[in-house]
Design a protein around this motif. Structure first.
Motif, PDB file in Angstrom:
ATOM      1  N   PHE A   1     -20.992  16.435 -41.473  1.00 39.15           N
ATOM      2  CA  PHE A   1     -20.398  15.124 -41.737  1.00 39.15           C
ATOM      3  C   PHE A   1     -20.102  14.348 -40.446  1.00 39.15           C
ATOM      4  O   PHE A   1     -20.278  13.129 -40.400  1.00 39.15           O
ATOM      5  CB  PHE A   1     -19.114  15.300 -42.556  1.00 39.15           C
ATOM      6  CG  PHE A   1     -18.430  14.020 -42.903  1.00 39.15           C
ATOM      7  CD1 PHE A   1     -19.108  12.990 -43.545  1.00 39.15           C
ATOM      8  CD2 PHE A   1     -17.081  13.833 -42.599  1.00 39.15           C
ATOM      9  CE1 PHE A   1     -18.466  11.791 -43.877  1.00 39.15           C
ATOM     10  CE2 PHE A   1     -16.436  12.645 -42.933  1.00 39.15           C
ATOM     11  CZ  PHE A   1     -17.128  11.630 -43.562  1.00 39.15           C
ATOM     12  N   ALA A   2     -19.685  15.042 -39.397  1.00 37.36           N
ATOM     13  CA  ALA A   2     -19.311  14.349 -38.152  1.00 37.36           C
ATOM     14  C   ALA A   2     -20.468  13.524 -37.590  1.00 37.36           C
ATOM     15  O   ALA A   2     -20.257  12.471 -37.004  1.00 37.36           O
ATOM     16  CB  ALA A   2     -18.833  15.348 -37.100  1.00 37.36           C
TER      17      ALA A   2
ATOM     18  N   ALA B   1     -14.057   8.340 -36.037  1.00 42.45           N
ATOM     19  CA  ALA B   1     -14.155   9.794 -35.820  1.00 42.45           C
ATOM     20  C   ALA B   1     -15.478  10.355 -36.323  1.00 42.45           C
ATOM     21  O   ALA B   1     -15.954  11.376 -35.826  1.00 42.45           O
ATOM     22  CB  ALA B   1     -12.996  10.516 -36.512  1.00 42.45           C
ATOM     23  N   VAL B   2     -16.087   9.690 -37.309  1.00 42.88           N
ATOM     24  CA  VAL B   2     -17.382  10.154 -37.832  1.00 42.88           C
ATOM     25  C   VAL B   2     -18.450   9.068 -37.691  1.00 42.88           C
ATOM     26  O   VAL B   2     -19.420   9.026 -38.451  1.00 42.88           O
ATOM     27  CB  VAL B   2     -17.279  10.637 -39.298  1.00 42.88           C
ATOM     28  CG1 VAL B   2     -16.380  11.874 -39.386  1.00 42.88           C
ATOM     29  CG2 VAL B   2     -16.772   9.543 -40.227  1.00 42.88           C
ATOM     30  N   GLY B   3     -18.267   8.190 -36.688  1.00 43.32           N
ATOM     31  CA  GLY B   3     -19.301   7.200 -36.392  1.00 43.32           C
ATOM     32  C   GLY B   3     -19.298   5.976 -37.292  1.00 43.32           C
ATOM     33  O   GLY B   3     -20.298   5.267 -37.383  1.00 43.32           O
ATOM     34  N   ARG B   4     -18.182   5.709 -37.968  1.00 41.46           N
ATOM     35  CA  ARG B   4     -18.074   4.536 -38.843  1.00 41.46           C
ATOM     36  C   ARG B   4     -17.099   3.529 -38.226  1.00 41.46           C
ATOM     37  O   ARG B   4     -16.445   3.815 -37.231  1.00 41.46           O
ATOM     38  CB  ARG B   4     -17.660   4.988 -40.247  1.00 41.46           C
ATOM     39  CG  ARG B   4     -18.694   5.913 -40.899  1.00 41.46           C
ATOM     40  CD  ARG B   4     -19.975   5.170 -41.268  1.00 41.46           C
ATOM     41  NE  ARG B   4     -19.744   4.311 -42.422  1.00 41.46           N
ATOM     42  CZ  ARG B   4     -20.449   3.194 -42.676  1.00 41.46           C
ATOM     43  NH1 ARG B   4     -21.389   2.792 -41.843  1.00 41.46           N
ATOM     44  NH2 ARG B   4     -20.213   2.481 -43.743  1.00 41.46           N
TER      45      ARG B   4
ATOM     46  N   GLN C   1     -21.152   6.912 -48.275  1.00 41.82           N
ATOM     47  CA  GLN C   1     -21.192   6.450 -46.880  1.00 41.82           C
ATOM     48  C   GLN C   1     -22.646   6.274 -46.439  1.00 41.82           C
ATOM     49  O   GLN C   1     -22.994   5.267 -45.810  1.00 41.82           O
ATOM     50  CB  GLN C   1     -20.481   7.457 -45.970  1.00 41.82           C
ATOM     51  CG  GLN C   1     -20.568   7.124 -44.488  1.00 41.82           C
ATOM     52  CD  GLN C   1     -19.719   8.042 -43.615  1.00 41.82           C
ATOM     53  OE1 GLN C   1     -18.483   8.033 -43.701  1.00 41.82           O
ATOM     54  NE2 GLN C   1     -20.354   8.834 -42.778  1.00 41.82           N
TER      55      GLN C   1
ATOM     56  N   ALA D   1     -24.107   3.169 -47.835  1.00 42.79           N
ATOM     57  CA  ALA D   1     -23.625   1.962 -47.149  1.00 42.79           C
ATOM     58  C   ALA D   1     -24.416   1.687 -45.874  1.00 42.79           C
ATOM     59  O   ALA D   1     -24.487   0.546 -45.415  1.00 42.79           O
ATOM     60  CB  ALA D   1     -22.141   2.110 -46.818  1.00 42.79           C
ATOM     61  N   ILE D   2     -25.024   2.713 -45.317  1.00 43.50           N
ATOM     62  CA  ILE D   2     -25.772   2.559 -44.068  1.00 43.50           C
ATOM     63  C   ILE D   2     -27.240   2.231 -44.340  1.00 43.50           C
ATOM     64  O   ILE D   2     -27.855   1.433 -43.639  1.00 43.50           O
ATOM     65  CB  ILE D   2     -25.669   3.853 -43.221  1.00 43.50           C
ATOM     66  CG1 ILE D   2     -24.214   4.086 -42.793  1.00 43.50           C
ATOM     67  CG2 ILE D   2     -26.592   3.793 -42.001  1.00 43.50           C
ATOM     68  CD1 ILE D   2     -23.949   5.452 -42.186  1.00 43.50           C
TER      69      ILE D   2
ATOM     70  N   ALA E   1     -23.337   9.710 -40.081  1.00 45.46           N
ATOM     71  CA  ALA E   1     -23.555   8.262 -39.931  1.00 45.46           C
ATOM     72  C   ALA E   1     -24.561   7.984 -38.814  1.00 45.46           C
ATOM     73  O   ALA E   1     -25.477   7.180 -38.969  1.00 45.46           O
ATOM     74  CB  ALA E   1     -22.225   7.558 -39.650  1.00 45.46           C
TER      75      ALA E   1
ATOM     76  N   ARG F   1     -28.244   6.157 -39.165  1.00 44.41           N
ATOM     77  CA  ARG F   1     -28.618   4.974 -38.387  1.00 44.41           C
ATOM     78  C   ARG F   1     -29.916   5.237 -37.623  1.00 44.41           C
ATOM     79  O   ARG F   1     -30.758   4.359 -37.485  1.00 44.41           O
ATOM     80  CB  ARG F   1     -27.490   4.590 -37.414  1.00 44.41           C
ATOM     81  CG  ARG F   1     -26.313   3.896 -38.112  1.00 44.41           C
ATOM     82  CD  ARG F   1     -25.369   3.227 -37.105  1.00 44.41           C
ATOM     83  NE  ARG F   1     -24.723   4.191 -36.224  1.00 44.41           N
ATOM     84  CZ  ARG F   1     -23.551   4.787 -36.462  1.00 44.41           C
ATOM     85  NH1 ARG F   1     -22.889   4.507 -37.567  1.00 44.41           N
ATOM     86  NH2 ARG F   1     -23.037   5.634 -35.607  1.00 44.41           N
TER      87      ARG F   1
END
Lengths: 220, 220
Positions: free
Chosen positions: B81-82, A111-114, B130, B133-134, B85, B89
């Motif tokens: 937040f959506a 849902a959030v690109g993870r 998060q 982690a990326i 990620a 990237r």
């Protein structure tokens, strides 16, 4: 009375529509756009050979999510977590006061690109409890089908196997969804407790994705 | 060396760009589309009266997120937040190996269509973790600015007040972001501990939204 599948153009919903129609149920596929719902229903009828005189199968139709919700006492909601709240708001007023709603959402981190083997924790604890927070109080909500993949549901040449874990506050609502589960060969339903158990059960989807990933399979 | 603001067309990022440029920093606003970054920079320059000979203010430019990230040693990431990620990237390979990145994301439930006074819990525990982690391991990540609203940052006729809580593993990285905080009048930075403290600090945003809502104000 037909069974409505909101978000029935997605993998899980479309697979469920196929299995339930093959079991003799009348199924209405709902989609955000009426035309897409109709197109999915035509595709499903084609896959099932409906209209060929087989005679043992239910009917399948397509329409908008709102119309599908308004026309059924048993409504499956099979949508990705990112759009779940919006979909529930859109069907809230259309749902019958005594409807049984079965939510199949998993709050996957996609849902959030993870990755699909990670989950988000919703404010209410689970996607099902988020849905409950949006719906009218009288709607009877059941959570289930998180361990039955859309891929497996759509593979009509293979029997399904396993248990369908159902959570929810009302025993009759779980039994109503369970009766449909029982119409799909080799599937059995199990009462997994109150709706808050969805905090455990929903996450099994991510666990299965992770096992599939580790072994390079799709059938965990 | 300029300061980059990824997502600098949003409320928080645009406000931060205004305050830092007014404090004399050279700021580069990044956006998904280069033209939108440029348009935001022109608007900011206009609001600040840059080019009018005031002489005490920094420059402000706009470009793509990738170019902004590549050109700065200190990079703010101010995105919802959506999309967080995906944005990380997209800039991961552009970032300098020794960059200090300051993430301002709060995992508000608005990412899935729920209220801004609720949060999601990301898989890693916080939006900052998060991001960690990326990103490549050598990038020094700081989390901060969750209690300073975009609305307040953009209200240039009013002084800000309060503490900017910064979390992260590297003291020098926190001090580098803190030095910028110190250039904005009346703001003070506070070391709030390791990056995992973002699990607490990020959520303050939702708490402030809830207080604003209870009292019908925007300045909690």
């Amino acid at each position: 009375m037909s069974v409505a599948i909101i978000g029935g153009t997605g993998d899980e919903g479309f697979g469920l529509a196929l299995r339930l129609a093959r079991a003799g149920e009348d199924v209405v596929i709902g989609s955000r756009a009426e035309e897409r719902g109709q197109a999915a229903a035509e595709k499903a009828a084609d896959l099932l050979g409906l209209g060929s005189g087989a005679g043992t199968r239910g009917g399948i139709e397509g329409t908008s999510n709102e119309k599908a919700a308004a026309g059924s006492e048993l409504v499956f909601v099979t949508v990705p977590f990112a759009g779940q709240a919006e979909i529930y708001r859109s069907i809230k007023d259309a749902l019958r006061p005594d409807a049984v709603v079965c939510d199949t959402t998993t709050p996957l981190a996609t849902a959030v690109g993870r990755p699909a083997w990670q989950v988000l924790t919703p404010w209410e604890g689970s996607a099902a409890e988020q849905a409950k927070a949006i719906l009218s109080k009288n709607v009877r909500l059941v959570s289930g089908f998180h361990t039955i993949s859309g891929h497996a549901l759509q593979s009509l040449d293979r029997d399904l196997e396993g248990d369908v874990l159902l959570c929810g506050a009302e025993p009759e609502a779980k039994a109503a969804v369970g009766a449909l589960v029982g119409r799909i060969p080799n599937l059995r339903w199990v009462d997994a407790g109150p709706l808050s158990m969805a905090r455990v059960i929903e996450r099994l989807t991510a666990g299965l994705v992770s096992v599939n990933r580790a072994y390079g399979i799709t059938t965990a």
